[in-house]
Design an enzyme around this catalytic site. Sequence first.
Site, PDB file in Angstrom:
ATOM      1  N   GLY A 156       4.499  -1.889   8.110  1.00 47.25           N
ATOM      2  CA  GLY A 156       3.367  -0.994   7.874  1.00 47.25           C
ATOM      3  C   GLY A 156       2.085  -1.782   7.704  1.00 47.25           C
ATOM      4  O   GLY A 156       2.069  -2.802   7.025  1.00 47.25           O
ATOM      5  N   ARG A 174       7.236  -1.902  13.828  1.00 43.03           N
ATOM      6  CA  ARG A 174       8.501  -1.990  13.094  1.00 43.03           C
ATOM      7  C   ARG A 174       9.587  -2.146  14.155  1.00 43.03           C
ATOM      8  O   ARG A 174       9.956  -1.191  14.815  1.00 43.03           O
ATOM      9  CB  ARG A 174       8.739  -0.730  12.281  1.00 43.03           C
ATOM     10  CG  ARG A 174       7.631  -0.419  11.271  1.00 43.03           C
ATOM     11  CD  ARG A 174       7.968   0.879  10.532  1.00 43.03           C
ATOM     12  NE  ARG A 174       6.851   1.339   9.714  1.00 43.03           N
ATOM     13  CZ  ARG A 174       6.657   0.974   8.445  1.00 43.03           C
ATOM     14  NH1 ARG A 174       7.491   0.146   7.863  1.00 43.03           N
ATOM     15  NH2 ARG A 174       5.616   1.444   7.768  1.00 43.03           N
ATOM     16  N   ASP A 177       8.872  -6.592   2.792  1.00 45.02           N
ATOM     17  CA  ASP A 177      10.254  -7.069   2.695  1.00 45.02           C
ATOM     18  C   ASP A 177      10.969  -7.109   4.045  1.00 45.02           C
ATOM     19  O   ASP A 177      11.694  -8.059   4.340  1.00 45.02           O
ATOM     20  CB  ASP A 177      11.051  -6.264   1.660  1.00 45.02           C
ATOM     21  CG  ASP A 177      11.066  -4.777   1.948  1.00 45.02           C
ATOM     22  OD1 ASP A 177      10.371  -4.354   2.883  1.00 45.02           O
ATOM     23  OD2 ASP A 177      11.764  -4.041   1.238  1.00 45.02           O
ATOM     24  N   THR A 206       1.314  -5.580   2.195  1.00 48.52           N
ATOM     25  CA  THR A 206       1.890  -4.232   2.112  1.00 48.52           C
ATOM     26  C   THR A 206       1.188  -3.492   0.991  1.00 48.52           C
ATOM     27  O   THR A 206       0.868  -4.084  -0.037  1.00 48.52           O
ATOM     28  CB  THR A 206       3.409  -4.272   1.829  1.00 48.52           C
ATOM     29  OG1 THR A 206       3.820  -2.967   1.371  1.00 48.52           O
ATOM     30  CG2 THR A 206       3.765  -5.272   0.742  1.00 48.52           C
ATOM     31  N   ASP A 209       2.542  -1.374  -0.837  1.00 54.26           N
ATOM     32  CA  ASP A 209       3.524  -0.878  -1.807  1.00 54.26           C
ATOM     33  C   ASP A 209       3.594  -1.666  -3.113  1.00 54.26           C
ATOM     34  O   ASP A 209       4.054  -1.158  -4.135  1.00 54.26           O
ATOM     35  CB  ASP A 209       4.922  -0.846  -1.179  1.00 54.26           C
ATOM     36  CG  ASP A 209       4.998   0.107   0.003  1.00 54.26           C
ATOM     37  OD1 ASP A 209       4.187   1.039   0.046  1.00 54.26           O
ATOM     38  OD2 ASP A 209       5.856  -0.087   0.865  1.00 54.26           O
ATOM     39  N   ASP A 228       5.608  -4.019  -3.889  1.00 56.79           N
ATOM     40  CA  ASP A 228       7.018  -3.976  -4.293  1.00 56.79           C
ATOM     41  C   ASP A 228       7.723  -5.329  -4.136  1.00 56.79           C
ATOM     42  O   ASP A 228       8.950  -5.377  -4.086  1.00 56.79           O
ATOM     43  CB  ASP A 228       7.763  -2.904  -3.482  1.00 56.79           C
ATOM     44  CG  ASP A 228       7.677  -3.158  -1.985  1.00 56.79           C
ATOM     45  OD1 ASP A 228       6.909  -4.053  -1.561  1.00 56.79           O
ATOM     46  OD2 ASP A 228       8.365  -2.453  -1.227  1.00 56.79           O
ATOM     47  N   ARG A 240     -10.282  16.624  -8.637  1.00 54.12           N
ATOM     48  CA  ARG A 240     -10.589  17.079  -9.993  1.00 54.12           C
ATOM     49  C   ARG A 240     -11.709  18.126  -9.953  1.00 54.12           C
ATOM     50  O   ARG A 240     -11.658  19.123 -10.674  1.00 54.12           O
ATOM     51  CB  ARG A 240     -10.996  15.880 -10.851  1.00 54.12           C
ATOM     52  CG  ARG A 240     -11.341  16.205 -12.268  1.00 54.12           C
ATOM     53  CD  ARG A 240     -10.135  16.601 -13.111  1.00 54.12           C
ATOM     54  NE  ARG A 240      -9.381  15.462 -13.602  1.00 54.12           N
ATOM     55  CZ  ARG A 240      -8.353  15.567 -14.445  1.00 54.12           C
ATOM     56  NH1 ARG A 240      -7.957  16.750 -14.884  1.00 54.12           N
ATOM     57  NH2 ARG A 240      -7.698  14.502 -14.837  1.00 54.12           N
ATOM     58  N   GLY A 253       4.276   4.238  -1.646  1.00 57.31           N
ATOM     59  CA  GLY A 253       4.873   3.168  -2.444  1.00 57.31           C
ATOM     60  C   GLY A 253       6.376   3.036  -2.264  1.00 57.31           C
ATOM     61  O   GLY A 253       7.022   2.249  -2.927  1.00 57.31           O
ATOM     62  N   ARG A 254       6.942   3.877  -1.414  1.00 51.07           N
ATOM     63  CA  ARG A 254       8.407   3.893  -1.205  1.00 51.07           C
ATOM     64  C   ARG A 254       9.156   3.926  -2.538  1.00 51.07           C
ATOM     65  O   ARG A 254       8.887   4.819  -3.342  1.00 51.07           O
ATOM     66  CB  ARG A 254       8.822   2.712  -0.319  1.00 51.07           C
ATOM     67  CG  ARG A 254       8.233   2.873   1.128  1.00 51.07           C
ATOM     68  CD  ARG A 254       8.791   1.820   2.053  1.00 51.07           C
ATOM     69  NE  ARG A 254       8.521   0.490   1.495  1.00 51.07           N
ATOM     70  CZ  ARG A 254       9.156  -0.630   1.842  1.00 51.07           C
ATOM     71  NH1 ARG A 254      10.100  -0.575   2.746  1.00 51.07           N
ATOM     72  NH2 ARG A 254       8.820  -1.776   1.304  1.00 51.07           N
ATOM     73  N   GLU A 277       5.984   8.883  -3.963  1.00 52.33           N
ATOM     74  CA  GLU A 277       6.832   9.482  -2.917  1.00 52.33           C
ATOM     75  C   GLU A 277       8.295   9.172  -3.154  1.00 52.33           C
ATOM     76  O   GLU A 277       9.164   9.920  -2.723  1.00 52.33           O
ATOM     77  CB  GLU A 277       6.398   8.996  -1.531  1.00 52.33           C
ATOM     78  CG  GLU A 277       6.541   7.492  -1.325  1.00 52.33           C
ATOM     79  CD  GLU A 277       6.189   7.029   0.101  1.00 52.33           C
ATOM     80  OE1 GLU A 277       6.009   7.853   0.991  1.00 52.33           O
ATOM     81  OE2 GLU A 277       6.068   5.797   0.295  1.00 52.33           O
ATOM     82  N   GLN A 287      -4.062   6.192   2.738  1.00 52.83           N
ATOM     83  CA  GLN A 287      -3.990   5.043   1.838  1.00 52.83           C
ATOM     84  C   GLN A 287      -3.881   3.706   2.571  1.00 52.83           C
ATOM     85  O   GLN A 287      -4.079   2.649   1.976  1.00 52.83           O
ATOM     86  CB  GLN A 287      -2.777   5.200   0.903  1.00 52.83           C
ATOM     87  CG  GLN A 287      -2.918   6.394  -0.010  1.00 52.83           C
ATOM     88  CD  GLN A 287      -1.582   6.829  -0.602  1.00 52.83           C
ATOM     89  OE1 GLN A 287      -1.162   6.332  -1.636  1.00 52.83           O
ATOM     90  NE2 GLN A 287      -0.910   7.737   0.080  1.00 52.83           N
ATOM     91  N   ARG A 288      -3.543   3.755   3.854  1.00 52.65           N
ATOM     92  CA  ARG A 288      -3.423   2.513   4.613  1.00 52.65           C
ATOM     93  C   ARG A 288      -4.747   2.120   5.260  1.00 52.65           C
ATOM     94  O   ARG A 288      -4.905   0.971   5.690  1.00 52.65           O
ATOM     95  CB  ARG A 288      -2.413   2.675   5.743  1.00 52.65           C
ATOM     96  CG  ARG A 288      -1.010   2.886   5.303  1.00 52.65           C
ATOM     97  CD  ARG A 288      -0.064   2.598   6.458  1.00 52.65           C
ATOM     98  NE  ARG A 288       1.305   2.845   6.062  1.00 52.65           N
ATOM     99  CZ  ARG A 288       2.014   2.009   5.303  1.00 52.65           C
ATOM    100  NH1 ARG A 288       1.485   0.877   4.894  1.00 52.65           N
ATOM    101  NH2 ARG A 288       3.248   2.309   4.962  1.00 52.65           N
TER     102      ARG A 288
END
Lengths: 329, 329, 329, 329
Positions: A10, A78, A109, A132, A134, A136, A161, A177-178, A229, A261-262
């Site tokens: 990603g 990918r 990863d 990434t 994420d 993570d 808001r 964020g997987r 998510e 977000q990307r």
Amino acid sequence: MRIGVFTSGGDAPGMNACIRAVVRSALAAGHEVVGIRRGYRGLLEEDFHRDEDGDIRMKLRSVSDITRLGGTILHTSRSSDFRTEEGLKKAAEILRKYAIDALIPIGGDGTFHGAVALSRYWKGQIVGCPGTIDNDLLGTDFTIGFATAVQTAVDAVDKLRDTADAHERMFLIEVMGRHCGSIALYCAIASGAEIAAIPETPTRIDEIVRRLHAFTQRKKTSVMMIVAEGDEQGGALELQRQLQERSCPYEMRVLALGHLQRGGSPVFADRILAARLGDFAVQSISAGKTGVMAGDIGGRLALTPFGETYATHRQVAPEDLHLLEIMAT
Amino acid sequence: MRIGVFTSGGDAPGMNACIRAVVRSALAAGHEVVGIRRGYRGLLEEDFHRDEDGDIRMKLRSVSDITRLGGTILHTSRSSDFRTEEGLKKAAEILRKYAIDALIPIGGDGTFHGAVALSRYWKGQIVGCPGTIDNDLLGTDFTIGFATAVQTAVDAVDKLRDTADAHERMFLIEVMGRHCGSIALYCAIASGAEIAAIPETPTRIDEIVRRLHAFTQRKKTSVMMIVAEGDEQGGALELQRQLQERSCPYEMRVLALGHLQRGGSPVFADRILAARLGDFAVQSISAGKTGVMAGDIGGRLALTPFGETYATHRQVAPEDLHLLEIMAT
Amino acid sequence: MRIGVFTSGGDAPGMNACIRAVVRSALAAGHEVVGIRRGYRGLLEEDFHRDEDGDIRMKLRSVSDITRLGGTILHTSRSSDFRTEEGLKKAAEILRKYAIDALIPIGGDGTFHGAVALSRYWKGQIVGCPGTIDNDLLGTDFTIGFATAVQTAVDAVDKLRDTADAHERMFLIEVMGRHCGSIALYCAIASGAEIAAIPETPTRIDEIVRRLHAFTQRKKTSVMMIVAEGDEQGGALELQRQLQERSCPYEMRVLALGHLQRGGSPVFADRILAARLGDFAVQSISAGKTGVMAGDIGGRLALTPFGETYATHRQVAPEDLHLLEIMAT
Amino acid sequence: MRIGVFTSGGDAPGMNACIRAVVRSALAAGHEVVGIRRGYRGLLEEDFHRDEDGDIRMKLRSVSDITRLGGTILHTSRSSDFRTEEGLKKAAEILRKYAIDALIPIGGDGTFHGAVALSRYWKGQIVGCPGTIDNDLLGTDFTIGFATAVQTAVDAVDKLRDTADAHERMFLIEVMGRHCGSIALYCAIASGAEIAAIPETPTRIDEIVRRLHAFTQRKKTSVMMIVAEGDEQGGALELQRQLQERSCPYEMRVLALGHLQRGGSPVFADRILAARLGDFAVQSISAGKTGVMAGDIGGRLALTPFGETYATHRQVAPEDLHLLEIMAT
């Protein structure tokens, strides 16, 4: 030395800043750099970045003014068929054919799994950069792209808001964020969201409904709930369904921020992290390192073996959970 | 306990997020909080934040939805007459009159100097939070407001790059930071600026002109030079004059970003830092600490005596200078 | 005179700027203004905006610095039970009880339907302002909120373009507008999107697939398709399904921007339109007008009977369709 | 036909969107387009935009994804020696040499003066597009770039309001526009600024000081004053000096936004105006027109002879002055 650089998996804001850092740092150290397009898939297809004259060696000019751009000028993919024995052998051959001595993969990863697999068939050095959104990976406090993703999410919550207040509603905002709740947690603390649902802590619907009733008593006119998510109860739509079932006292709306977000120009923190790690990856290659990811831990540069970066899930810091509780209740 | 919170000195984005954190954390711990308006000046004038019913005790509601606001809801000032003996005595009296046990001042070195002076006449606890865009305090990696100021500067450089390219010009962009080059350095690295002039390193005009000539040879169509307002050679206008004298090969334009860097909604990093330090200041008061500033060093919370926070100038990290050189040359 | 102002239906950025204009213009003309909260529902509940001292008359100070805020300080709602005979009678009574001479509702077609219904039971003047992001009313070139919604959508498409290019993908981005394709059309032209699906023109899947194949031949690395939520073929998910069925040559991703388009600080065009129409509504009331909406047609202020504003669907200008075709093919 | 397109004078956001529209519209109509770099200066130097293969004919691909970019891919310049008889003759020769049948200059009054001069020596068609942030041309309601410049100024004022409130200060913000007060006027109305100084109306210092004293009585904590750079009393620094002399009751700060207003991604309104006028310029050339500027008046496309576009200063609309008075007092 000839260093190959590529982006994979990603895309993340700051990948271009990292490519630029790798190229500038390598050229300053007297190395050559070739850009491999479209990750492992492009490697198998010998798809290299080329200058107008067809040369595959990247110049200062090849990375001019790309720091501020989102996406990746090298494109990404990918690839599933790369990790067959046949694919790995072919990749190793191509790297030898183009006389590439070292690789700097920028990704997450999956990308590093690929690097480990490749190193069974190819003996060049590989030093990765964590690219990434994420956040993570172990071995770095933050991954390149995370800060921009959080900022995008926070900007969105700020906007929602306004409309939530106007209508006296509750919003469930799903962020990426997987399996990792970092984006959700940081977004919730920074935006002053009332509730966060993340995979690292149990999401208890009854408890949430109880708090929502307390909010109505305090006459709170809007509620923002940030949903990772990867929350173990499901995404925002599923949580909305469950809250509805338990008679949620607020009218609800759902928004999944998704690929927003990307994208976009990276915030300065991602650009600086990308510059720092790209430069460090080149230095590490010059120093003979391999099989490691460049990271920043507590302000210090550090190398971590690929295997450790994805071996276990990142733990959420208890201080951050405390902060969420204090700030959100 | 009754804790007084106030903002003082130049305003910084994230001060409101810090006020909110102090209030929420203190109320959660069972303390009372009173907001003192307009810094030390407001203290002398007994100018307290009051709810609609006139009560000076702040509620959760008093800080509702202020995380995303720039400026400070408590207002701020730079008071010169506070630090007379008479002023300090009066301040101490007022604090006793309102039964205030502890103070959390949010500000920079001037604010902490004031706190040290006050503590000679008043025996309550004082734990400060670093609220200044300058990032010029020891005892914390970053001050609250710095990240937003850098982001604002980077956004401006990105915009100016467009027009610089179109006209094939050089821009000298002056950023804030007083005697500290942090904003300039981070802005330069993150924006891919070609040159940075900061007080921590010698600014050599001849050397700069030499590099500019090299740029023209590489047919660079635009040059961005970031100038710290505290550069030892002077601000951007003065540097433009000196470059002109030495036959700068580029047509130059100057822009001083000024107070733009103080305004706007804080970026998420400032909001989170503010939350973390505001909460930590309250915890430190509960733990009996005084005379210290709450900071974050390498991801760990730390207390530093006020005197040490402003005793010497912050050194620029050699790695950051290396990064600037690699990224900008 | 005493003028009541309220916002109703979906909120739109610029509603606050319009409220401010109404208050300032009315006070300047010597009128009184009362703010009714939460639209028709708040009217039935006698829910008025009140100053700290409880006074319902709005002051200059009541609308201080709200121009830049999204949402609406008067809140809004979609009331279904207002339009019963009983509801209308009660509303009329309440208006008489509070001695209100005239109303300025800010909203869309539902709001104006309500105004027409109310006028059967209440003899005060009613002059409306078009506050809706949908731009679906006749009698004004643009509604208040439309410009901000388009800008938000364009910003999102710009961001998604980064990630679409990186992955060589197609994005289907669903924008708001109910039965009206204005947001989609403007967003598509401004963002350089390749395809737009709007309710005003037939959306032919086969034709789109044909064009997508032509794009692959031209080696286009990304495709953006803007889908109006009210497209006759369905929303973005449904169109994705249909394209998939017809072997779309691009990997697709879907994003529905949803309520993001309602939030955020209004762009200057919405603020100025809001100021202009709010002031004009007050002037029109002073001049004895009623049963009309204030609008701007070709730069000139104009009043249009409520019934005409929602009688038929707005036509898409053929020039805009031509522009889309030229810019997007 | 072969059409030459170029940008000239000060750059303006939206110029790229206009170039793109010209290219796409011309290619769709079967014409050829060549891009002349760096305005009239580039024309004299035969400096053409070239594809990777050296071809000067622009393709769809040459303008791919440039809509959202600030600046101008064709670069621009302010040439003084173009308008000698010798320069004009040489330019005419070059246009004949490259078989150019028509020109579309994108720029402001200087650009159109140049076009008129050139047409004395060259018989091709010239249809201009108004590309300038100043909005100082007759024959169009808005020029390309104006909307983005106003939005940038409004965003800046919003940011400064935060810090002005925090310190209870007055800011004098100088905006661009040369002899034209449009940017200042629109910015003031949209940002809710308290005072505006524009060249079209007398700026009376005594009157301003009187109003400032009234503000202090109403306990206004901040004042924003927008100053057009062309105000007849001088710029922001000069007005600060004069206000200081007359004992201005507020502490003042000055910020000149300068070139920030030219940069950045164009807002959607500029992109759409650029598309509309670029397309209309091509259509007008196809229809045999020459010596005119393409504009949009009240939503309708219109051609105006170059001489009329800069013959007199644009008048400020009395309604806009009324609006400023109502909104700002």
